[in-house]
Motif scaffolding. Structure first.
Motif, mmCIF file in Angstrom:
data_model
loop_
_atom_site.group_PDB
_atom_site.id
_atom_site.type_symbol
_atom_site.label_atom_id
_atom_site.label_comp_id
_atom_site.label_asym_id
_atom_site.label_seq_id
_atom_site.Cartn_x
_atom_site.Cartn_y
_atom_site.Cartn_z
ATOM 1 N N MET A 20 0.855 -1.184 0.000
ATOM 2 C CA MET A 20 0.000 0.000 0.000
ATOM 3 C C MET A 20 0.892 1.236 0.000
ATOM 4 S SD MET A 20 -1.573 -0.377 3.865
ATOM 5 C CE MET A 20 -2.361 -1.918 3.431
ATOM 6 N N VAL A 21 0.372 2.342 -0.551
ATOM 7 C CA VAL A 21 1.212 3.488 -0.898
ATOM 8 C C VAL A 21 0.604 4.774 -0.362
ATOM 9 C CG1 VAL A 21 2.237 4.787 -2.810
ATOM 10 C CG2 VAL A 21 1.997 2.294 -2.987
ATOM 11 N N SER A 22 1.475 5.660 0.148
ATOM 12 C CA SER A 22 1.053 6.988 0.603
ATOM 13 C C SER A 22 1.556 8.067 -0.358
ATOM 14 C CB SER A 22 1.598 7.264 2.003
ATOM 15 O OG SER A 22 1.402 8.627 2.360
ATOM 16 N N PHE A 23 0.674 9.034 -0.664
ATOM 17 C CA PHE A 23 1.053 10.196 -1.475
ATOM 18 C C PHE A 23 0.972 11.481 -0.657
ATOM 19 C CE2 PHE A 23 -0.361 7.125 -4.709
ATOM 20 C CZ PHE A 23 0.744 7.141 -5.549
ATOM 21 N N ALA A 24 0.893 11.344 0.666
ATOM 22 C CA ALA A 24 0.739 12.520 1.522
ATOM 23 C C ALA A 24 1.935 13.462 1.408
ATOM 24 C CB ALA A 24 0.546 12.075 2.971
ATOM 25 N N LEU A 39 -8.192 10.111 -0.723
ATOM 26 C CA LEU A 39 -7.124 9.439 -0.006
ATOM 27 C C LEU A 39 -6.810 10.120 1.329
ATOM 28 C CD1 LEU A 39 -5.050 7.159 -0.092
ATOM 29 C CD2 LEU A 39 -3.606 8.586 -1.542
ATOM 30 N N ASN A 40 -7.364 11.309 1.543
ATOM 31 C CA ASN A 40 -7.152 11.997 2.823
ATOM 32 C C ASN A 40 -8.448 12.691 3.240
ATOM 33 O OD1 ASN A 40 -7.210 14.013 0.918
ATOM 34 N ND2 ASN A 40 -5.224 14.898 1.442
ATOM 35 N N ASN A 41 -8.536 13.044 4.519
ATOM 36 C CA ASN A 41 -9.789 13.628 5.008
ATOM 37 C C ASN A 41 -9.970 15.088 4.627
ATOM 38 O OD1 ASN A 41 -8.072 14.953 6.819
ATOM 39 N ND2 ASN A 41 -8.608 13.615 8.547
ATOM 40 N N THR A 42 -8.921 15.725 4.092
ATOM 41 C CA THR A 42 -9.078 17.084 3.567
ATOM 42 C C THR A 42 -9.599 17.083 2.141
ATOM 43 O OG1 THR A 42 -6.760 17.115 2.871
ATOM 44 C CG2 THR A 42 -7.271 17.993 5.068
ATOM 45 N N ASN A 43 -9.694 15.887 1.541
ATOM 46 C CA ASN A 43 -10.216 15.698 0.186
ATOM 47 C C ASN A 43 -9.388 16.408 -0.877
ATOM 48 O OD1 ASN A 43 -13.835 15.544 0.932
ATOM 49 N ND2 ASN A 43 -12.134 14.213 1.472
#
Length: 703
Positions: free
Chosen positions: A256-260, A634-638
């Motif tokens: 699994m991958v993060s783009f944060a 992918l994040n809660n800030t959309n």
């Protein structure tokens, strides 16, 4: 493999006041292989729902999917995830082929530790449930404390029940399955009934699989066995069920991958990419359980059961993650060495009585349930890091970190008492379910005793089913609650460090309609779920500069949606089935800027359509299934969005007789177009890489 048998009993002395007109409880019978399903053979029309007993789907005011043994076989399902992914409204939050399988239903998580086995929590295998021990999989969508009680891990998205194999048919079967890249699995399944009235039953099944699959270079080895014994008469039924499972993995894992850190989503790479070639992991479980029912009177039944399960894992099972750092796809790894050993014990005792009050029928249930979880696990996972690239995996040689130390982290007791009244009148055209469950929670953490707490809560439920136009159509409405353990704040920098919040009540309101006529089955449901949560936000304490955050409750996530499912014959030789789901899941009440945003990993629209056509050649059919999944945040800030995707699976099945042996050949190709896609979202903001094209072959011989 170590096996432990614990005996636990509960005592109770409830009674039923019988009205002058009594009725009989259903006769205890062995369920035959010909139990009714929809026209596809994949969905059963009845489901066992613990204190509510076995109920027809049309008589139940909830959304239920009960996947049959044929559904498991036709999809070449190795694990429960392979079964449930046929419903696109059920999201998976871990990769296909991962040693852990977590799900998301109606916007809320259902994690592997909360899979229910034969009606009891804590008894299912750790990590993932192999289908080799199962006869069916029941999904009850949305929270439902009345039917299942509080899930020990706090899951409220739904209740997933794994039903183990029983001797409900005469069977002597040998199977073999093969996947491209070299994974092979074979096994046997034998069931017999004995005695003058076929009162004794025995079913034994075992399977072994080994080889490369899922991603390049990954070698899996799996072993499982299950036994089901029963003694069944008109007066009584006793079941003895046991299983053993063992998974070993070497040479990699799905990732699994993060783009944060990058701040944007890159195109998905090949689904067979192996970024973690030095990973290994193992997990095992064993279980034994005894359950039964006995008619004390024609209208009064005693129900009891007990079971114990031991679950172990070690290795790189969690945190198979990559954090992308630039547009070229370079990434830092995050993976950990973990270890756990837990022993769970469960027991239940109840009464079910039937009586009439005038023209009104009642079936009243009273039940006590007990679960103890004794857990030893790592307090801090060992971490290993390296650099790779999501498009060009590196051939790194870092060795895994040392085995982490373990200690007892939980000795938890969950005790509950349930009371239900199933009411019917007007020739069952009007039915009610009234009930409540009192849950008593006792949480003990010997390692961190400040986190210990006790709490209790009553969860009421009510449902109504109306059949105004005959038996073919039912309209329903229901209110149910789910319960999850209150969170303990464990952060010295938090103003509420050490505070434990009360258990969270999740509420669901649902209305729907179910229509069954001829070969056609239609189900339609609209629902709203409200789940309270805690949130941590920035905080400044003028008297203590070390305090930087504060955790508070009062936060709420809501989910509103509509689901529609159908199956039937267009013509005699053409079957169609499908489902559509619209979901609006958002952060409804929060003091932060994310209020009103869509919950991470929640596609607004999902759909699936399947067809099966019987060719003119006797016993030969072909099938295809398309799945569409809308875009997801992918994040809660959309601000990070995963693109939508469409998958196509095709297959064929041929039933024949070879030398007097009934033989079935199956061939499937999943993801025919080899779509490269981000499948879903793990709840910490990592996206899972979708599986590549997979070829599957299988054959079964029924002697």
């Amino acid at each position: 493999m170590k096996r432990t048998i614990l005996f636990l009993s509960l005592a109770a002395s409830p009674f039923f006041a019988m009205a002058e007109d009594t009725v009989s409880l259903p006769t205890i019978v062995v369920k035959a292989d010909s139990q009714e399903t929809d026209v596809t053979g994949k969905l059963k029309k009845k489901a066992a729902l613990n204190i509510l007993g076995e109920k027809d789907v049309l008589d139940t005011p909830f959304t239920i999917r009960n996947y049959s043994e044929q559904a498991i076989e036709d999809s070449h399902a190795h694990t429960m995830m392979d079964v449930l992914k046929t419903d696109p409204s059920i999201r998976t939050t871990t990769n296909s082929g991962h040693l852990n399988e977590n799900f998301n239903i109606r916007g809320f998580n259902v994690n592997w530790e909360d899979i229910n086995l034969n009606g009891a929590y804590g008894m299912a295998p750790s990590g993932r449930v192999t289908t080799d021990i199962l006869s069916s999989v029941t999904v009850l969508k949305g929270p439902n404390a009345l039917v299942a009680g509080m899930a020990p891990g706090g899951s409220v998205g739904g209740v997933i029940i794994a039903n183990t194999k029983r001797a409900d048919k005469e069977l002597t079967r040998v199977t073999a399955n093969f996947e491209d890249e070299g994974f092979y699995k074979s096994g046997f399944d034998v069931a017999r009934r004995f005695g003058e009235n076929q009162e004794f039953g025995a079913r034994v099944s075992a399977n072994y699989g080994q080889g490369e699959h899922v991603v390049d270079g990954l070698e899996d080895e799996s072993t499982s066995a299950v036994i089901g014994l029963d003694w069944t008469t008109d007066q009584a039924k006793i079941n003895l069920d046991a299983y053993v499972t063992d998974d070993k993995r070497n040479g990699g894992s799905p990732s699994m991958v993060s783009f944060a850190q990058l701040g944007k989503v890159l195109d998905a790479p090949d689904g067979r990419s192996n970024y973690l070639p030095n990973l290994w992991g193992k997990q095992s479980a064993n279980y034994i359980g005894l359950s039964g029912e006995y008619k004390l009177l024609e209208n009064l039944k005693l129900i009891a059961g007990a079971g114990t399960a031991e679950q172990k894992y070690q290795g790189h099972l969690f945190g198979t993650r990559l954090v992308v750092t630039n547009d070229a796809g370079d990434a830092n790894s995050q993976y950990y060495h973990v270890k756990m050993n837990q022993r769970n014990t469960t027991a239940n005792l109840g009464l079910e009585g039937a009586f009439n009050t005038g023209a009104v029928k009642h079936v009243v249930g009273l039940r006590a349930d007990y679960l103890n979880k004794d857990v030893n696990m790592h307090s801090k996972a060992g971490e290993t890091k390296f650099v790779t690239n999501i498009y060009h995996p590196s051939n790194h040689t870092e060795s895994m970190s040392a085995v982490p130390a373990t200690s007892q982290t939980a000795d938890n007791d969950y005790i509950s008492y349930s009371l239900t009244d199933q009411i019917s009148m007007l020739d069952d055209k009007l039915q009610f379910i009234l009930g409540a469950r009192y849950q008593d929670i006792n949480i003990k953490n010997p390692t961190t005793p400040t986190n210990n707490y006790s709490a209790d809560k009553v969860s009421p439920s009510v449902g109504i089913v109306v059949k105004p136009w005959g038996e073919d159509i039912s309209l329903y409405a229901s209110y149910v609650e789910g319960l999850s353990q209150g969170k303990t704040v464990n952060d010295p920098k938090d103003a509420n460090d050490g505070l434990t919040f009360a258990p969270f009540e999740t509420k669901q309101y649902e209305i729907g309609a179910k229509y069954q006529h001829g070969s056609w089955l239609h189900t339609l449901a609209a629902y709203q779920i409200e789940k309270p949560e805690t949130i941590s936000s920035a905080y400044s304490d003028p008297t203590n500069t070390n305090i930087t955050t504060i955790t508070t409750d009062g936060v709420e996530t809501t989910s509103k949606g509509i689901e529609y499912g159908f199956s039937g014959n267009v013509i005699d030789d053409l079957i169609v089935w499908g489902n559509l789901a619209y979901i609006d899941a958002e952060y409804a009440k929060t003091p932060t800027a994310i209020e009103g945003n869509t919950v991470i990993g929640q596609p607004e629209f999902t759909a699936g359509l399947g067809v099966e056509y019987k060719l003119p050649v006797d016993g030969l059919s072909v099938n295809a299934r398309g799945t569409y999944v809308d875009s997801q945040y992918l994040n809660n800030t959309n601000t990070l969005e995963l693109p939508d995707y469409t998958l196509l699976d095709v297959g064929a099945k041929y039933k024949t007789n070879l030398g007097g042996v009934d033989t079935t050949f199956r061939a499937n190709i999943d993801n025919v177009t080899d779509e490269k896609y981000w499948a879903g979202v793990f709840n910490s903001g990592f996206t899972t890489l979708g599986s590549g094209r997979t070829y599957k072959l299988g054959v079964s011989f029924d002697f």
